[in-house]
Enzyme design. Structure first.
Site, PDB file in Angstrom:
ATOM      1  NE  ARG A  13     -27.475  -9.050  -5.163  1.00 35.37           N
ATOM      2  CZ  ARG A  13     -28.301  -8.073  -5.532  1.00 35.37           C
ATOM      3  NH1 ARG A  13     -28.243  -7.588  -6.766  1.00 35.37           N
ATOM      4  NH2 ARG A  13     -29.148  -7.547  -4.658  1.00 35.37           N
ATOM      5  CB  SER A  49     -30.276 -11.176  -0.386  1.00 37.66           C
ATOM      6  OG  SER A  49     -31.074 -10.041  -0.505  1.00 37.66           O
ATOM      7  CD  GLU A  97     -26.186 -11.850  -2.878  1.00 38.81           C
ATOM      8  OE1 GLU A  97     -25.109 -11.282  -3.100  1.00 38.81           O
ATOM      9  OE2 GLU A  97     -27.067 -11.394  -2.131  1.00 38.81           O
TER      10      GLU A  97
HETATM   11  N1  EPU Z   1     -41.558 -10.647  -0.488  1.00 34.87           N
HETATM   12  C1  EPU Z   1     -42.357 -11.518   0.231  1.00 34.87           C
HETATM   13  N2  EPU Z   1     -42.219 -11.515   1.585  1.00 34.87           N
HETATM   14  C2  EPU Z   1     -41.358 -10.719   2.222  1.00 34.87           C
HETATM   15  C3  EPU Z   1     -40.560  -9.821   1.497  1.00 34.87           C
HETATM   16  C4  EPU Z   1     -40.683  -9.818   0.128  1.00 34.87           C
HETATM   17  O1  EPU Z   1     -43.167 -12.250  -0.326  1.00 34.87           O
HETATM   18  O2  EPU Z   1     -41.310 -10.808   3.453  1.00 34.87           O
HETATM   19  C5  EPU Z   1     -41.721 -10.637  -1.952  1.00 34.87           C
HETATM   20  C6  EPU Z   1     -42.706  -9.601  -2.407  1.00 34.87           C
HETATM   21  O3  EPU Z   1     -43.399 -10.107  -3.518  1.00 34.87           O
HETATM   22  C7  EPU Z   1     -41.832  -8.449  -2.838  1.00 34.87           C
HETATM   23  C8  EPU Z   1     -40.651  -9.203  -3.421  1.00 34.87           C
HETATM   24  O4  EPU Z   1     -40.488 -10.326  -2.566  1.00 34.87           O
HETATM   25  O5  EPU Z   1     -42.452  -7.627  -3.769  1.00 34.87           O
HETATM   26  C9  EPU Z   1     -39.387  -8.399  -3.503  1.00 34.87           C
HETATM   27  O6  EPU Z   1     -38.994  -8.014  -2.202  1.00 34.87           O
HETATM   28  P1  EPU Z   1     -37.914  -6.871  -1.962  1.00 34.87           P
HETATM   29  O7  EPU Z   1     -38.314  -5.633  -2.666  1.00 34.87           O
HETATM   30  O8  EPU Z   1     -37.663  -6.778  -0.502  1.00 34.87           O
HETATM   31  O9  EPU Z   1     -36.625  -7.362  -2.727  1.00 34.87           O
HETATM   32  P2  EPU Z   1     -35.922  -8.790  -2.851  1.00 34.87           P
HETATM   33  O10 EPU Z   1     -36.129  -9.317  -4.244  1.00 34.87           O
HETATM   34  O11 EPU Z   1     -36.292  -9.683  -1.739  1.00 34.87           O
HETATM   35  C10 EPU Z   1     -33.706  -7.820  -3.842  1.00 34.87           C
HETATM   36  C11 EPU Z   1     -32.243  -7.855  -3.542  1.00 34.87           C
HETATM   37  C12 EPU Z   1     -31.923  -6.933  -2.368  1.00 34.87           C
HETATM   38  C13 EPU Z   1     -32.333  -5.528  -2.759  1.00 34.87           C
HETATM   39  C14 EPU Z   1     -33.836  -5.528  -3.072  1.00 34.87           C
HETATM   40  C15 EPU Z   1     -34.331  -4.191  -3.585  1.00 34.87           C
HETATM   41  C16 EPU Z   1     -31.517 -10.063  -4.208  1.00 34.87           C
HETATM   42  C17 EPU Z   1     -31.052 -11.414  -3.783  1.00 34.87           C
HETATM   43  N3  EPU Z   1     -31.845  -9.232  -3.237  1.00 34.87           N
HETATM   44  O12 EPU Z   1     -34.386  -8.367  -2.704  1.00 34.87           O
HETATM   45  O13 EPU Z   1     -30.526  -6.967  -2.200  1.00 34.87           O
HETATM   46  O14 EPU Z   1     -32.061  -4.619  -1.712  1.00 34.87           O
HETATM   47  O15 EPU Z   1     -34.108  -6.495  -4.131  1.00 34.87           O
HETATM   48  O16 EPU Z   1     -33.920  -3.989  -4.893  1.00 34.87           O
HETATM   49  O17 EPU Z   1     -31.539  -9.785  -5.418  1.00 34.87           O
HETATM   50  C18 EPU Z   1     -28.724  -8.016  -1.006  1.00 34.87           C
HETATM   51  O18 EPU Z   1     -28.295  -8.388  -2.105  1.00 34.87           O
HETATM   52  O19 EPU Z   1     -28.124  -8.289   0.068  1.00 34.87           O
HETATM   53  C19 EPU Z   1     -29.973  -7.265  -0.956  1.00 34.87           C
HETATM   54  C20 EPU Z   1     -30.527  -6.894   0.196  1.00 34.87           C
END
Ligand code: EPU
Length: 340
Positions: A166, A240, A336
């Site tokens: 990012r 995010s 972000e």
């Molecule tokens: N999780 C929780 N609670 C929740 C949701 C998630 O504990 O309610 C934990 C879980 O352990 C899960 C982990 O967070 O396995 C990862 O969650 P998720 O797959 O939803 O991804 P994220 O890390 O929260 C990132 C990006 C997203 C992107 C997703 C999928 C960032 C800041 N965000 O989110 O990007 O879509 O991975 O690759 O890196 C964005 O940048 O706007 C965005 C949505």
């Protein structure tokens, strides 16, 4: 000022948070010659401007007293092609997801995992958009920018852009100094499917798809995103709000003692990435709501505007969450989303 410059324009429809603020001046950049018009404007010369694409990564906390430049440069062109790859230049004002769908339709692989990301092409390199195991930098070749000081267009290749998680040169050295005009990507005609991300595999299995093509991957990502992330057309948000923090192994080991199940992804020998969503959920903020502001019920990393929230209040909530996470886990979250 010329007729094309609007004044006191509402930005409500130009930011996915749906914040109702005004821009003192508003200008649509629809063709490259418009750059000459901009060069003549005092407010532009003073650096008092902000370039808006899809408005999907911004939070307006007050009226914008300068010039909002809406990047509406359109079009794309295949600039090189062989048996294995196709190199496409896309203008910055094109919608990202529509472009992804077009590439998927041609079976040009590489960005199918980035389906349904809101926003425009021009914003993609700024934050090196990424999702489901793929980042823009994986297919990025170069970008044509307008260098405001030099008053000229120039090309930056991948190495010039300093891409990180990012992150890019556009958030640092070149911040406020350039306008992204076009982005050139090299895509594959013999796509290698990336389904390393568990949720994609699971969705394909549920659909009984053993040998997925890029259309299957794109469809799976669209399903996953639609189930977890709020549609900005229905609920104001900017995806995010925070980055996933990268912390030291020693901090991680001490957190493990009190939070046995904390998820983590290795970055290198000394650092680990933690999902900010997990921290926010375990600090008790998941689905929090106060009037028109809150965190999303399915993904607390996404802050939402339920109706007519003020940007300032959403930002205040983000600060409260940051302080709370710092107190509870010793980790300071980084925003972000751009705050203006
Ligand atoms: N999780 C929780 N609670 C929740 C949701 C998630 O504990 O309610 C934990 C879980 O352990 C899960 C982990 O967070 O396995 C990862 O969650 P998720 O797959 O939803 O991804 P994220 O890390 O929260 C990132 C990006 C997203 C992107 C997703 C999928 C960032 C800041 N965000 O989110 O990007 O879509 O991975 O690759 O890196 C964005 O940048 O706007 C965005 C949505």
């Amino acid at each position: 000022m010329t007729r094309r410059i609007e004044e006191n324009t509402s930005l409500k429809n130009f930011n996915t948070f749906g914040i109702d603020v005004k821009a003192r001046y508003f200008f649509r950049l629809t063709k490259l010659e418009d750059l000459f018009t901009l060069d003549d404007m005092e407010v532009f010369k003073e650096g008092n401007f902000f370039v808006l694409g899809g408005g999907s990564n911004i939070l307006f906390t007050s009226d914008y007293e300068g010039l909002i430049i809406k990047n509406e440069l359109k079009g794309h062109e295949v600039i090189a092609e062989d048996d294995h790859t196709v190199t496409v230049e896309v203008m910055a004002g094109e919608n990202w997801h529509e472009f992804v769908l077009m590439c998927v339709g041609h079976n040009w692989g590489g960005i199918e995992n980035l389906s349904l990301i809101p926003g425009c092409l021009g914003a993609a390199p700024i934050q090196n958009i990424g999702a489901y195991g793929v980042e823009l930098k994986d297919v990025f070749k170069s970008t044509m920018i307008y260098d405001i000081e030099q008053k000229q267009q120039r090309v930056l290749d991948k190495a010039d852009c300093n891409f990180g998680y990012r992150d890019s040169i556009f958030k640092h050295e070149l911040k406020g100094k350039i306008i992204v005009l076009s982005v050139t990507l090299t895509l594959s005609k013999n796509p290698i499917i990336n389904i390393s991300y568990g949720a994609i595999q699971k969705t394909l299995e549920e659909r009984g798809i053993d040998h997925p093509g890029i259309k299957d991957v794109s469809d799976a990502v669209i399903t996953i995103r639609s189930s977890k992330l709020p549609n900005p057309d229905e609920l104001g948000n900017a995806g995010s709000f925070f980055k996933n923090p990268v912390i030291s192994i020693s901090l991680f080991n001490s957190l493990k003692k009190t939070h046995e199940n904390i998820p983590s992804y290795p970055v290198d020998e000394s650092r680990i990435k933690i999902p900010a969503a997990w921290l926010i959920e375990h600090a008790g903020w998941k689905g929090y709501r106060d009037g028109d502001i809150g965190t999303h019920v399915n993904q607390p990393l996404v802050l939402v505007n339920y109706n007519s929230a003020r940007g300032e209040d959403i930002d205040k909530l983000s600060e409260t969450i940051r302080t709370d996470i710092k107190d509870k886990f010793g980790i300071l979250l980084e925003k972000e989303v751009n705050i203006l």
